[in-house]
Design a protein around this motif. Structure first.
Motif, PDB file in Angstrom:
ATOM      1  N   GLN A  19       1.245  -0.874   0.035  1.00  0.00           N
ATOM      2  CA  GLN A  19      -0.358   0.251   0.452  1.00  0.00           C
ATOM      3  C   GLN A  19       0.665   1.503   0.233  1.00  0.00           C
ATOM      4  N   GLU A  20       1.854   1.171   0.993  1.00  0.00           N
ATOM      5  CA  GLU A  20       2.987   2.375   0.810  1.00  0.00           C
ATOM      6  C   GLU A  20       3.814   2.592  -0.313  1.00  0.00           C
ATOM      7  N   PHE A  21       4.133   1.210  -0.717  1.00  0.00           N
ATOM      8  CA  PHE A  21       4.796   1.206  -2.154  1.00  0.00           C
ATOM      9  C   PHE A  21       3.590   2.511  -3.037  1.00  0.00           C
ATOM     10  N   VAL A  22       2.648   1.448  -3.629  1.00  0.00           N
ATOM     11  CA  VAL A  22       1.865   2.295  -4.391  1.00  0.00           C
ATOM     12  C   VAL A  22       1.723   4.042  -3.976  1.00  0.00           C
ATOM     13  N   HIS A  23       1.212   4.373  -2.987  1.00  0.00           N
ATOM     14  CA  HIS A  23       0.700   5.280  -2.876  1.00  0.00           C
ATOM     15  C   HIS A  23       2.111   6.794  -2.800  1.00  0.00           C
ATOM     16  N   GLN A  24       3.612   6.052  -2.351  1.00  0.00           N
ATOM     17  CA  GLN A  24       4.017   7.026  -2.861  1.00  0.00           C
ATOM     18  C   GLN A  24       4.602   7.179  -4.544  1.00  0.00           C
ATOM     19  N   LEU A  25       4.298   6.239  -4.990  1.00  0.00           N
ATOM     20  CA  LEU A  25       4.779   6.301  -6.176  1.00  0.00           C
ATOM     21  C   LEU A  25       3.703   7.389  -7.018  1.00  0.00           C
ATOM     22  N   ALA A  26       2.263   7.753  -6.105  1.00  0.00           N
ATOM     23  CA  ALA A  26       1.591   7.913  -6.881  1.00  0.00           C
ATOM     24  C   ALA A  26       1.704   9.331  -6.177  1.00  0.00           C
ATOM     25  N   LEU A  27       1.710   9.578  -5.206  1.00  0.00           N
ATOM     26  CA  LEU A  27       2.495  10.714  -4.903  1.00  0.00           C
ATOM     27  C   LEU A  27       3.387  11.650  -5.816  1.00  0.00           C
ATOM     28  N   ARG A  28       4.212  11.020  -6.601  1.00  0.00           N
ATOM     29  CA  ARG A  28       5.738  11.889  -6.729  1.00  0.00           C
ATOM     30  C   ARG A  28       5.233  11.390  -7.926  1.00  0.00           C
ATOM     31  N   ALA A 159       9.343 -13.364 -24.405  1.00  0.00           N
ATOM     32  CA  ALA A 159       9.390 -11.711 -24.765  1.00  0.00           C
ATOM     33  C   ALA A 159       9.481 -11.387 -23.452  1.00  0.00           C
ATOM     34  N   ALA A 160       8.123 -12.038 -22.611  1.00  0.00           N
ATOM     35  CA  ALA A 160       7.488 -11.084 -21.738  1.00  0.00           C
ATOM     36  C   ALA A 160       9.154 -11.027 -20.579  1.00  0.00           C
ATOM     37  N   ALA A 161       9.679 -12.206 -20.427  1.00  0.00           N
ATOM     38  CA  ALA A 161      11.003 -11.833 -19.022  1.00  0.00           C
ATOM     39  C   ALA A 161      11.660 -11.216 -20.239  1.00  0.00           C
ATOM     40  N   SER A 162      12.622 -10.191 -21.030  1.00  0.00           N
ATOM     41  CA  SER A 162      13.022 -10.054 -21.852  1.00  0.00           C
ATOM     42  C   SER A 162      12.136  -8.657 -21.730  1.00  0.00           C
ATOM     43  N   ARG A 163      10.778  -8.155 -21.173  1.00  0.00           N
ATOM     44  CA  ARG A 163      10.785  -6.687 -20.637  1.00  0.00           C
ATOM     45  C   ARG A 163      10.645  -5.854 -19.162  1.00  0.00           C
ATOM     46  N   MET A 164      10.786  -7.253 -18.784  1.00  0.00           N
ATOM     47  CA  MET A 164      10.844  -7.033 -17.201  1.00  0.00           C
ATOM     48  C   MET A 164      12.044  -5.577 -16.926  1.00  0.00           C
ATOM     49  N   ARG A 165      11.697  -4.945 -15.595  1.00  0.00           N
ATOM     50  CA  ARG A 165      12.440  -3.967 -15.203  1.00  0.00           C
ATOM     51  C   ARG A 165      12.309  -4.437 -14.237  1.00  0.00           C
ATOM     52  N   GLN A 166      13.262  -3.991 -13.231  1.00  0.00           N
ATOM     53  CA  GLN A 166      13.058  -3.068 -11.825  1.00  0.00           C
ATOM     54  C   GLN A 166      12.728  -1.669 -11.250  1.00  0.00           C
ATOM     55  N   LEU A 167      11.527  -2.572 -10.008  1.00  0.00           N
ATOM     56  CA  LEU A 167      10.761  -0.583  -9.770  1.00  0.00           C
ATOM     57  C   LEU A 167      11.435  -2.099  -8.514  1.00  0.00           C
ATOM     58  N   ALA A 168      12.251  -0.949  -7.043  1.00  0.00           N
ATOM     59  CA  ALA A 168      11.416  -1.288  -5.485  1.00  0.00           C
ATOM     60  C   ALA A 168      11.008  -0.733  -5.300  1.00  0.00           C
ATOM     61  N   PRO A 169      10.426  -1.021  -4.520  1.00  0.00           N
ATOM     62  CA  PRO A 169      10.017   0.956  -3.338  1.00  0.00           C
ATOM     63  C   PRO A 169      11.354   1.154  -2.478  1.00  0.00           C
ATOM     64  N   GLY A 170      11.324   2.862  -1.970  1.00  0.00           N
ATOM     65  CA  GLY A 170      12.212   3.794  -1.711  1.00  0.00           C
ATOM     66  C   GLY A 170      12.021   4.102  -0.349  1.00  0.00           C
ATOM     67  N   VAL A 171      12.869   4.608   0.494  1.00  0.00           N
ATOM     68  CA  VAL A 171      12.580   4.903   2.003  1.00  0.00           C
ATOM     69  C   VAL A 171      12.192   6.516   1.969  1.00  0.00           C
ATOM     70  N   ASP A 172      11.556   6.883   3.037  1.00  0.00           N
ATOM     71  CA  ASP A 172      11.588   8.118   3.425  1.00  0.00           C
ATOM     72  C   ASP A 172      12.836   9.003   3.919  1.00  0.00           C
ATOM     73  N   LEU A 173      13.288   9.136   3.960  1.00  0.00           N
ATOM     74  CA  LEU A 173      15.435   9.879   4.663  1.00  0.00           C
ATOM     75  C   LEU A 173      14.464  10.849   4.636  1.00  0.00           C
ATOM     76  N   ASP A 174      13.765  11.918   5.252  1.00  0.00           N
ATOM     77  CA  ASP A 174      12.893  12.935   5.719  1.00  0.00           C
ATOM     78  C   ASP A 174      12.530  11.856   7.391  1.00  0.00           C
ATOM     79  N   ARG A 175      11.755  10.621   7.444  1.00  0.00           N
ATOM     80  CA  ARG A 175      10.743  10.247   7.817  1.00  0.00           C
ATOM     81  C   ARG A 175      12.249   9.439   8.780  1.00  0.00           C
ATOM     82  N   PHE A 176      12.112   8.624   8.368  1.00  0.00           N
ATOM     83  CA  PHE A 176      13.136   6.663   8.861  1.00  0.00           C
ATOM     84  C   PHE A 176      14.581   7.567   9.195  1.00  0.00           C
TER      85      PHE A 176
END
Length: 375
Positions: A19-28, A159-176
């Motif tokens: 939930q936080e992953f999706v929300h933070q991406l949306a906010l940015r 073909a689908a595997a070749s289109r995979m890309r990494q996208l990992a969550p981040g950390v809010d350095l101003d909070r943590f």
């Protein structure tokens, strides 16, 4: 450029890492370029939360969105009315099955996020064909790290595997960050001046709080005044409390229950060491996708002890920011925790390196840039 329609079951005020992953991406994303279409959490009124967002949030009254004809029709209607030319599925399975159905509404680019549960789908005979279809219908499927990429690629077409890309969550350095308010948490639970091991997670069997409890008598034998602070709520709480009583360690264990999201950084900061010895269950179906809690702990300046489930090791630099252990065995967990508690200077240095690593490689800003490229 048009807007992006985010279709998801995982969105606040529901709590959780996805939930936080999706929300933070949306906010940015630029506020005028995002529309969220999501489900409604049970026993929570999301109205106040939704009104505070800088983008529109459209909810179905159901608690779970499924790729049904009615949901697809609503998603297409929203895409047309709001001028969305791209779509992001908060979790690829199962909503990604609707990808092709969005294209007649003007959606030209479809990206689907994956987490731990898609890695489970990848080994289920009944689910693998559905995951393969999702891969064929979307433009990009993302993965969290090496573990999830390898598992998912086996279920996808080349073909689908070749289109995979990494996208990992981040950390809010101003909070943590080190000094994020741990002192008042220690005062609240009466643990000022004691060595503290903190575990932040939902209380479910995969997270390994029971292994921590079984390791705790051995920790106390070497560090008698240590305290274990277990942060979070969940269905495993009653069983864990009973285990604490049966082991005779109630004086040195604190259960906080669920805490507000705003208080999480202070709870991390109350610890000297972070430990969550997660383990894979149910033949690989119940697996850790990454373990953002390890990165949040590192950002707060703590050394971490992580379990070896799934992609959890991707969130730890072994021997540098923390240690990876077998989450099923209390002995290795106890030894690593004791080592860190008995050498506070080395533990702090490990936490300092963890903070620097997160600053370099795990920020939300870098995640947002990657998503922009994918869309």
């Amino acid at each position: 450029m048009g807007a992006t329609l985010i279709i998801t079951n995982d969105f606040p005020p529901r709590a959780g890492g996805i939930q936080e992953f999706v929300h933070q991406l949306a906010l940015r994303r630029p506020a005028e370029s995002v529309v969220v279409y999501c489900s409604t959490p049970r026993r929570q009124d999301p109205t106040n939360f939704d009104l505070r967002q800088p983008f529109p949030v459209i909810r179905e009254r159901t608690s779970v969105l499924l790729p049904t004809p009615d949901v697809l029709r609503r998603a297409r209607s929203i895409a047309r009315l709001t001028g969305c030319d791209s779509a992001l599925f908060g979790a690829a399975a199962p909503l990604g099955l609707m990808a092709d159905g969005l294209r007649p509404a003007g959606v030209e680019r479809v990206v689907a996020l994956t987490h731990g549960h898609e890695a489970g789908w990848a080994i289920l005979p009944g689910a693998r064909p559905l995951l393969r279809r999702i891969g064929e219908r979307t433009d990009t499927i993302t993965y969290l790290g090496d573990y999830t990429r390898t598992r998912l690629a086996r279920a996808l077409t080349p073909a689908a595997a070749s289109r995979m890309r990494q996208l990992a969550p981040g950390v809010d350095l101003d909070r943590f960050y080190p000094g994020a308010g741990g002192q008042w948490v220690r005062e609240r639970y009466g643990i000022v001046g004691r060595p503290v091991v903190v575990c932040v997670s939902r209380l479910v069997p995969r997270k390994g709080q029971d292994t921590l409890l079984r390791a705790w008598p051995r920790v106390l034998a070497d560090v008698p005044d240590a305290v274990l602070l277990i942060v979070g709520g969940g269905p495993y709480e009653r069983r864990l409390a009973a285990m604490t009583r049966s082991l005779g360690i109630t004086e040195s264990v604190r259960f906080t229950g669920s805490v507000p999201w705003s208080e999480l950084p202070a709870h991390y900061d109350a610890g000297d060491v972070f430990a969550m010895p997660c383990r894979t269950r149910n033949g690989g179906l119940d697996v850790e996708g990454l373990g953002i809690v390890y990165l949040e702990a590192s950002a707060t300046g703590l050394p971490v002890v992580a379990g070896d489930s799934g992609g959890a090791p991707d969130a730890v630099r072994e021997g540098d920011t923390g240690y990876v252990v077998n989450g099923r065995w209390p002995g290795p967990v106890a030894r690593r925790v004791i080592r860190l508690l008995r050498d506070p200077a080395a533990a702090r240095e490990m936490g300092r390196r963890g903070r620097a690593w997160v600053e370099r490689e795990w920020t939300w800003e870098s995640s947002a840039r990657r998503l922009t490229e994918l869309l």
